[in-house]
Scaffold this motif. Sequence first.
Motif, PDB file in Angstrom:
ATOM      1  N   ILE A  78     -15.042  14.870 -32.569  1.00 14.52           N
ATOM      2  CA  ILE A  78     -15.766  14.126 -32.443  1.00 14.52           C
ATOM      3  C   ILE A  78     -16.534  13.556 -33.074  1.00 14.52           C
ATOM      4  O   ILE A  78     -16.960  14.286 -34.293  1.00 14.52           O
ATOM      5  N   SER A  79     -17.196  12.443 -33.139  1.00 16.13           N
ATOM      6  CA  SER A  79     -17.584  11.637 -34.212  1.00 16.13           C
ATOM      7  C   SER A  79     -19.605  11.412 -33.852  1.00 16.13           C
ATOM      8  O   SER A  79     -19.445  10.560 -32.756  1.00 16.13           O
TER       9      SER A  79
ATOM     10  N   ASP B 205     -27.168  18.985 -37.854  1.00 12.33           N
ATOM     11  CA  ASP B 205     -27.571  20.359 -37.394  1.00 12.33           C
ATOM     12  C   ASP B 205     -27.527  20.359 -35.548  1.00 12.33           C
ATOM     13  O   ASP B 205     -26.949  21.321 -34.943  1.00 12.33           O
ATOM     14  N   LEU B 206     -27.634  19.181 -35.258  1.00 11.33           N
ATOM     15  CA  LEU B 206     -27.111  19.498 -33.354  1.00 11.33           C
ATOM     16  C   LEU B 206     -25.710  18.869 -33.206  1.00 11.33           C
ATOM     17  O   LEU B 206     -25.173  19.464 -32.055  1.00 11.33           O
ATOM     18  N   ALA B 207     -25.038  18.602 -34.687  1.00 10.89           N
ATOM     19  CA  ALA B 207     -23.567  18.979 -34.462  1.00 10.89           C
ATOM     20  C   ALA B 207     -23.445  20.102 -34.447  1.00 10.89           C
ATOM     21  O   ALA B 207     -22.145  20.678 -33.667  1.00 10.89           O
ATOM     22  N   GLU B 208     -23.739  21.290 -34.850  1.00 13.65           N
ATOM     23  CA  GLU B 208     -22.958  22.354 -35.356  1.00 13.65           C
ATOM     24  C   GLU B 208     -23.462  22.751 -33.846  1.00 13.65           C
ATOM     25  O   GLU B 208     -23.062  24.325 -33.325  1.00 13.65           O
TER      26      GLU B 208
ATOM     27  N   ILE C  37     -17.277  18.218 -34.952  1.00  9.93           N
ATOM     28  CA  ILE C  37     -17.872  17.021 -34.748  1.00  9.93           C
ATOM     29  C   ILE C  37     -18.605  16.977 -36.124  1.00  9.93           C
ATOM     30  O   ILE C  37     -19.402  17.326 -36.610  1.00  9.93           O
ATOM     31  N   VAL C  38     -18.095  15.496 -36.581  1.00  8.00           N
ATOM     32  CA  VAL C  38     -18.121  15.185 -37.857  1.00  8.00           C
ATOM     33  C   VAL C  38     -19.597  13.950 -37.894  1.00  8.00           C
ATOM     34  O   VAL C  38     -19.663  13.574 -36.267  1.00  8.00           O
TER      35      VAL C  38
ATOM     36  N   LEU D 132     -23.748   8.213 -30.557  1.00  4.05           N
ATOM     37  CA  LEU D 132     -24.826   7.140 -31.419  1.00  4.05           C
ATOM     38  C   LEU D 132     -26.123   8.842 -31.602  1.00  4.05           C
ATOM     39  O   LEU D 132     -26.011   8.719 -30.505  1.00  4.05           O
ATOM     40  N   LEU D 133     -25.805   9.045 -32.866  1.00  2.00           N
ATOM     41  CA  LEU D 133     -27.355   8.988 -32.790  1.00  2.00           C
ATOM     42  C   LEU D 133     -28.773   8.844 -33.439  1.00  2.00           C
ATOM     43  O   LEU D 133     -28.736   8.546 -34.703  1.00  2.00           O
ATOM     44  N   ASN D 134     -29.691   8.660 -32.562  1.00  2.00           N
ATOM     45  CA  ASN D 134     -30.478   7.212 -33.058  1.00  2.00           C
ATOM     46  C   ASN D 134     -32.048   7.977 -32.913  1.00  2.00           C
ATOM     47  O   ASN D 134     -32.351   8.258 -31.714  1.00  2.00           O
TER      48      ASN D 134
END
Length: 318
Positions: A21-22, A39-42, A53-54, A81-83
Amino acid sequence: MVALAAVALVGHAADFPSKPISIIVPFSAGGPTDRVARDLAEAMRKPLGGVSIVVDNVAGAGSSIGSAKAARATPDGYTVLLNHIGMATMPTLVRNLPFKVDSDFEYLGMVNEVPMTLVTKPGMPANNYKELTAWLAQNKGRVNLGNAGVGSASHLCGLLFQSALQSDMTTVPYKGAAPAMTDLIGGQIDLMCDQTTNTSGQIEAKKVKAFAVASAKRLTTPALKDLPTLQELGLKDFEVTIWHGLYAPKGTPPEVLAKLNTALKAALKDPEFIKKQEGLGAVVITDKRVEPAEHKKYVVAEIAKWSPIIKAAGVYAD
């Protein structure tokens, strides 16, 4: 063809996720939002079965370039998207926005928020908020208000502060919070409104003077616990936080959205993730805004809040 594509997406939803997942971050690597994303990806990787998750950094134009890429992505859950607060300011800051914030995304839930602080140069003669407002009035037309750049949270907070006081100050935009803070410490600018992530250490070291926080209630961290809120000082509804939310392209299958939201909620309860966010001066979201509908409701309200302020300032990112 559209029908076949829809059937294919539904089929893939059952075994989601089956590949990496990107997370698109519409800012440069190394910044606060990038750190939150990593941090959230991990933390989300674990409840999603250990999938990779990259983070994909796509910076520029007030976060609109990366956000546009996310809006155009295949709606299968493999691009999100993280915004931050930029989701609420883009519709006004970027006048030719190629997508609609309220209708071209699926809202997954909010992640965290970082309070803002009102700080001044160390040589400021005022020692409390009442004295500060008196000094601002006495020096009308000669006050320099710094920020981290057009569209940044410090820029927005400064605009709201001027609007609340009905006072015009000379706005000085910098290329980031660090150079702005350096000039504030050196006395080249008079004041700024910036996130606790950047100000707490300087306040504790007495390199700047702190007068108030822009949160709904007082903070509990040692360096800031004695600071009043701007609301209690008389600025009604004055609340500015840098919040982060997670989004997927419009049309992502409901089953996939449900899995992503469940993983997000698990991440927000992960002790290691919480610890890392506290280290950034951020507060992890635990209220109803972790739900997609409440997340969207909050963003729509933020758009309505910031639009007239940005228009009145007449400063845009395009």
